[in-house]
Structures are given as structure tokens and as C-alpha cells.
Design a protein around this motif. Structure first.
Motif, short mmCIF file in Angstrom:
data_model
loop_
_atom_site.label_atom_id
_atom_site.label_comp_id
_atom_site.label_asym_id
_atom_site.label_seq_id
_atom_site.Cartn_x
_atom_site.Cartn_y
_atom_site.Cartn_z
N VAL A 130 9.46 -28.73 9.43
CA VAL A 130 10.13 -28.11 8.70
C VAL A 130 11.01 -27.52 10.31
N SER A 131 12.36 -28.12 10.31
CA SER A 131 13.30 -28.05 11.10
C SER A 131 13.83 -26.38 11.37
N PRO A 132 14.38 -25.83 12.41
CA PRO A 132 14.24 -24.36 12.82
C PRO A 132 15.91 -24.83 13.03
N SER A 133 16.98 -24.10 12.05
CA SER A 133 18.24 -24.33 11.78
C SER A 133 18.85 -24.24 12.89
N VAL A 134 18.75 -25.63 13.61
CA VAL A 134 19.16 -25.90 15.27
C VAL A 134 20.79 -26.20 14.39
N TRP A 135 21.44 -26.60 12.98
CA TRP A 135 22.73 -27.14 12.98
C TRP A 135 23.59 -25.88 13.01
N GLU A 139 21.85 -24.38 19.60
CA GLU A 139 21.26 -26.34 18.97
C GLU A 139 20.71 -26.23 20.41
N LYS A 140 20.58 -25.41 21.70
CA LYS A 140 20.17 -26.10 22.84
C LYS A 140 18.64 -25.20 22.25
N ARG A 141 18.13 -24.95 21.54
CA ARG A 141 16.78 -24.68 20.74
C ARG A 141 15.62 -25.99 21.34
N ALA A 142 16.74 -27.35 19.89
CA ALA A 142 16.04 -28.17 20.95
C ALA A 142 15.67 -29.16 21.45
N GLU A 143 15.74 -28.72 22.26
CA GLU A 143 15.50 -29.04 23.44
C GLU A 143 13.63 -28.43 23.73
N LYS A 144 13.97 -27.33 23.89
CA LYS A 144 12.47 -25.82 23.62
C LYS A 144 11.03 -26.42 22.49
N ILE A 145 12.10 -27.71 21.50
CA ILE A 145 11.28 -27.31 20.21
C ILE A 145 10.79 -29.27 20.40
N GLY A 146 11.92 -30.12 21.40
CA GLY A 146 11.13 -31.00 21.80
C GLY A 146 9.40 -31.41 22.64
N PHE A 156 16.34 -31.96 6.17
CA PHE A 156 17.52 -32.33 5.91
C PHE A 156 18.15 -32.93 6.67
N PRO A 157 19.31 -33.94 5.79
CA PRO A 157 19.49 -35.39 7.25
C PRO A 157 20.10 -35.00 7.80
N MET A 158 21.23 -33.40 7.93
CA MET A 158 21.81 -33.05 9.13
C MET A 158 21.09 -32.70 10.35
N GLU A 159 19.26 -33.16 10.40
CA GLU A 159 18.84 -32.93 11.48
C GLU A 159 18.82 -33.35 12.26
N PRO A 160 18.24 -34.79 12.08
CA PRO A 160 17.39 -35.58 13.29
C PRO A 160 18.62 -35.74 14.26
N PRO A 161 19.93 -36.31 14.08
CA PRO A 161 20.93 -36.59 14.74
C PRO A 161 21.29 -35.78 15.95
N ILE A 162 21.01 -33.88 15.39
CA ILE A 162 21.27 -33.15 16.55
C ILE A 162 19.76 -33.75 17.97
N TYR A 163 18.89 -33.75 16.95
CA TYR A 163 17.49 -34.22 18.18
C TYR A 163 18.25 -35.68 19.08
N ALA A 164 17.79 -36.25 18.25
CA ALA A 164 18.78 -37.57 19.25
C ALA A 164 19.12 -37.42 20.37
N LYS A 165 19.57 -35.98 20.36
CA LYS A 165 21.18 -35.85 21.82
C LYS A 165 20.69 -35.75 22.23
N HIS A 166 19.04 -34.83 22.21
CA HIS A 166 18.39 -34.43 23.38
C HIS A 166 16.98 -35.24 23.46
N GLY A 167 16.83 -36.66 22.83
CA GLY A 167 15.92 -37.54 22.96
C GLY A 167 15.01 -36.95 22.31
N ILE A 168 14.71 -36.80 21.76
CA ILE A 168 13.36 -35.74 20.60
C ILE A 168 13.23 -36.55 19.36
N ASP A 169 12.39 -36.75 18.96
CA ASP A 169 11.74 -38.20 17.99
C ASP A 169 11.76 -36.65 16.73
#
Length: 402
Positions: A130-135, A139-146, A156-169
Motif C-alpha cells: 500500500v503506497s502512501p499517496s505519492v501521486w 512525490e519525493k517521498r518515493a525515494e525515502k520509501i525506496g 492504483f495504476p498511477m503509482e508505479p510510474p512515479i516510483y519508476a522515475k526514482h528507480g524503485i521496483d
């Protein structure tokens, strides 16, 4: 090497061990579904961690109960902070000593991300479910989560592309609620279960599940409901109260709004039944908007936060979206009116609700959009999450960890 740290690359010569944490009821259900799906792949796997009745019934040994993490509000968290810090310290060491093949933190990011990072630094694989609402904001929280999780499982389908920008699976697995709710929801059956007449127009009012939300949203919501009752003389109102405290406050607010008691149905819980029974839903922004979409009912979404909070958030530009309600975000267009902060007034709410009652042809047109979104989220989430976790378990053991 520090005691309890697994040497990278060493194979596991025992049945799989999977540690999980869920801190509230929704996470407990997600955890139970994931355990059941993983059990099909690994029948002899061991599961342990923090959870509730659902996870225990699925076969998880709970070292602590989920209720110990389920705190609401800053004051309550501060009051329990020493206990929470001691619990976290004891729990993460117990996980490390147990040496699971993967640790899965389910939602509860304030607790889980710190535990995940600590365990990851000591050579354990970690997953955040369950991703926090980085969308929506920061959004920079994605790096911390990674930095905390080797993998993020997204609803939700709009979430993985945000993580992909930060190199996160990050993997989209779908939403379990979309799996659970049928594509067609039976209004007549829901009304019968709630003892509400089948032949009256019905508005469901959901001013939130927390006292702070109800205190801010109840007055404008129920003032709008009064206007609607005056305009539509046969209109009934159904109000599901999330808990006893919310029910007590809602009872006072209904009285203050002078709603006609004969046409008001105040419920203990049963939010989904109320949504399903209704013709239109007026509700607080949040997960309930997704649930309303899945039962295919038109809605009007309102929200207010404390004025100082609103000004700070606006001034700092922390919110990165123009839409707040999940159906609108998922669709990329306005399916439901959103009345936020100063726009959340009785007049505006009443007008938006009346529009749905007065334009049934638009309600009909809404159904195809809702159905499409439902099918998009209906992915057998627990099974897909289990596939993702299995891929991590089958990958080479982490290397290069301190």
C-alpha cells in the motif's frame, strides 16, 4: 558480522518464513488475503508479526496485536510514544532474530517504513504493501520509501510510474475492495436489509470516520441535507456512523440541523449498505469515495481541514493535484463534484446533490465510467501481491549490505 544478520548469498535450508505488520483493520484484511495467497504457493510457510483477528485466522502468529498501533491524532500518539518506541525496538529485534525470508509492512507507513529500513540495512528483504499517496503530495517521498523497501505493492495504476522515475521496483496489484464488491450492487436488497422503503429517494450522508472530520463536515453536510429535505418532501436520509463517538456527535448535529426525524436513518456502521441503498451519496473525501464508485452510485465529495493547515499546505505547494476524490483521480476527469474547504458550503453541497436527483440520464451515463474503473482495479489483488512477493523470494539473496 553483527549477530542476526544473514550472510548475503546463503541459501535458505528450511521452510519459508514471512514476517508481516498490519496496524489497522484494513491492513489486517490485506494481510490475511496475502497470507492465504502465499500459502497456496508455500503450503509449509511460517507467518508471524503484528496483526489482528483476520491475520490470526489466516495462520499468522501475532507477537503483538494490531490494536497496539492503531492510534488516531497527534495527542494520542504523543501520549503513547514511549510505549510505541519500545514496541518498535523489541519487535524489529525479534524479527531480525527470527530471520524471515521477507518482511512485509502493510500500510501504516509511520511505523513500517522505519522498521523496513532498519531490517533492510541488516540484510533482510523488505516489501511495503500500500503506497502512501505519492501521486497527491510530496512525490519525493518515493525515494525515502525506496530506501526502506526492496519492493512496493501498489493498489492504483498511477503509482508505479512515479516510483519508476526514482528507480524503485513498484508493482500494481489492484485493489482488494474491487475484488470483493460485485460489478452490480443490488439497491433493493440493501434497502430491505436496512428497513428503508424501496420507493423513496434516498441520500446517504457520510461526514467522515474520525471525530475531527465529523466536527468540520457534519454542520455543512446536515445543513445541506435540511435544504434538500425542504426541496424534496419525500427524501429520506441514511447516515452510517463509523463508531460510538462519531454517532454521539452526529446525533447532536442532526438535532441542531432540525432534520425531520421520521426521514432520518442513523446506523451503527454499515457504510457500504448505506451507499448501496442510496440514490446519491454525499461524503468526505477519502477511501469511501472509492467504495461509492465501486457500488456505482453518484456522489458529491466535500472536505475541510483546519484553516491554518490549509493555508500552510497551499503556501508551501505540497499538494500536486487538481483532483482529490479517487474516482476523479483514476478517471483523469471530473466524475464527481468536489467541494473543498471554502467551497464546501451547504448551498453548494445541496445544489450538487440536487443535480444528480434531477438528471437521472447523467447518472446512467456515469455507470460505464464506474464499471470501467472497477474492472481496471479488479485484478485479484492478493494473488498478484503473492506473485510479486514470490518473485522477490526467488531472486538472489541481497548482497552488498552492511
Amino acid at each position: 558480522m553483527e549477530a542476526g544478520i544473514r550472510e548475503p548469498g546463503v541459501a535458505i535450508a528450511r521452510r519459508p518464513r514471512i514476517a508481516l505488520v498490519a496496524g489497522e483493520a484494513s491492513g489486517d484484511l490485506l494481510g490475511a488475503g496475502l497470507i492465504q495467497a502465499l500459502r497456496q504457493r508455500y503450503p509449509d510457510a511460517e507467518f508471524a508479526g503484528i496483526g489482528g483477528d483476520a491475520m490470526r485466522n489466516a495462520g499468522c502468529e501475532t507477537w503483538f496485536d494490531a490494536s497496539e498501533l492503531a492510534l488516531m491524532g497527534l495527542a494520542e500518539i504523543l501520549r503513547h510514544l514511549p510505549r510505541l518506541l519500545n514496541l518498535r525496538k523489541a519487535f524489529r529485534q525479534r524479527v531480525l532474530d527470527w530471520q524471515p525470508d521477507v518482511f512485509i509492512g502493510i500500510d501504516a507507513p509511520d511505523f513500517n517504513l522505519g522498521v523496513e529500513k532498519w531490517l533492510k540495512q541488516r540484510g533482510l528483504r523488505t516489501v511495503h504493501y500500500v503506497s502512501p499517496s505519492v501521486w497527491a503530495w510530496r512525490e519525493k517521498r518515493a525515494e525515502k520509501i525506496g530506501a526502506s523497501a526492496d519492493m512496493v505493492l501498489c493498489l492504483f495504476p498511477m503509482e508505479p510510474p512515479i516510483y519508476a522515475k526514482h528507480g524503485i521496483d513498484a508493482r500494481f496489484v489492484g485493489h482488494p475492495m474491487a475484488d470483493e464488491i460485485p460489478l452490480h450492487s443490488d439497491r433493493a436488497q440493501a434497502r430491505q436489509a436496512l428497513a428503508i422503503p424501496d420507493n423513496v429517494p434516498l441520500l446517504a450522508v457520510l461526514p467522515g470516520s474520525r471525530l475531527g472530520e465529523v466536527s468540520r463536515l457534519g454542520p455543512p453536510f446536515f445543513a445541506a441535507a435540511w435544504q434538500l429535505c425542504e426541496k424534496h418532501r419525500d427524501l429520506h436520509i441514511v447516515i452510517p456512523a463509523a463508531n460510538a463517538n462519531c454517532k454521539a456527535l452526529i446525533t447532536e448535529q442532526i438535532r441542531a440541523a432540525a432534520l425531520p426525524s421520521a426521514r432520518v436513518h442513523l446506523l451503527d456502521g454499515k457504510a457500504r449498505a448505506a451507499m448501496t441503498a442510496a440514490d446519491v451519496v454525499m461524503l468526505a473525501s477519502g477511501t469511501a469515495t472509492l467504495e461509492t464508485m465501486l457500488v456505482k452510485r453518484p456522489m458529491v465529495v466535500g472536505y475541510r481541514v483546519a484553516e491554518l493547515t490549509y493555508r500552510i499546505v497551499k503556501a508551501l505547494g505540497l499538494i500536486k493535484v487538481n483532483r482529490y476524490a479517487l474516482p476523479n483521480v483514476l478517471a483523469g476527469k471530473d466524475l464527481a463534484p468536489e467541494l473543498i474547504q471554502h467551497d464546501c458550503t451547504p448551498d453548494n453541497l445541496a445544489a450538487a446533490v440536487s443535480h444528480w436527483f434531477e438528471h437521472p440520464e447523467q447518472v446512467s451515463g456515469l455507470q460505464s465510467d464506474y464499471r470501467h474503473l472497477h474492472q481496471q482495479l479488479r485484478q485479484d489483488a492478493s494473488a498478484r501481491a503473492a506473485v510479486a512477493v514470490a518473485s522477490l523470494l526467488q531472486a538472489p539473496a541481497p548482497s552488498g549490505q552492511p
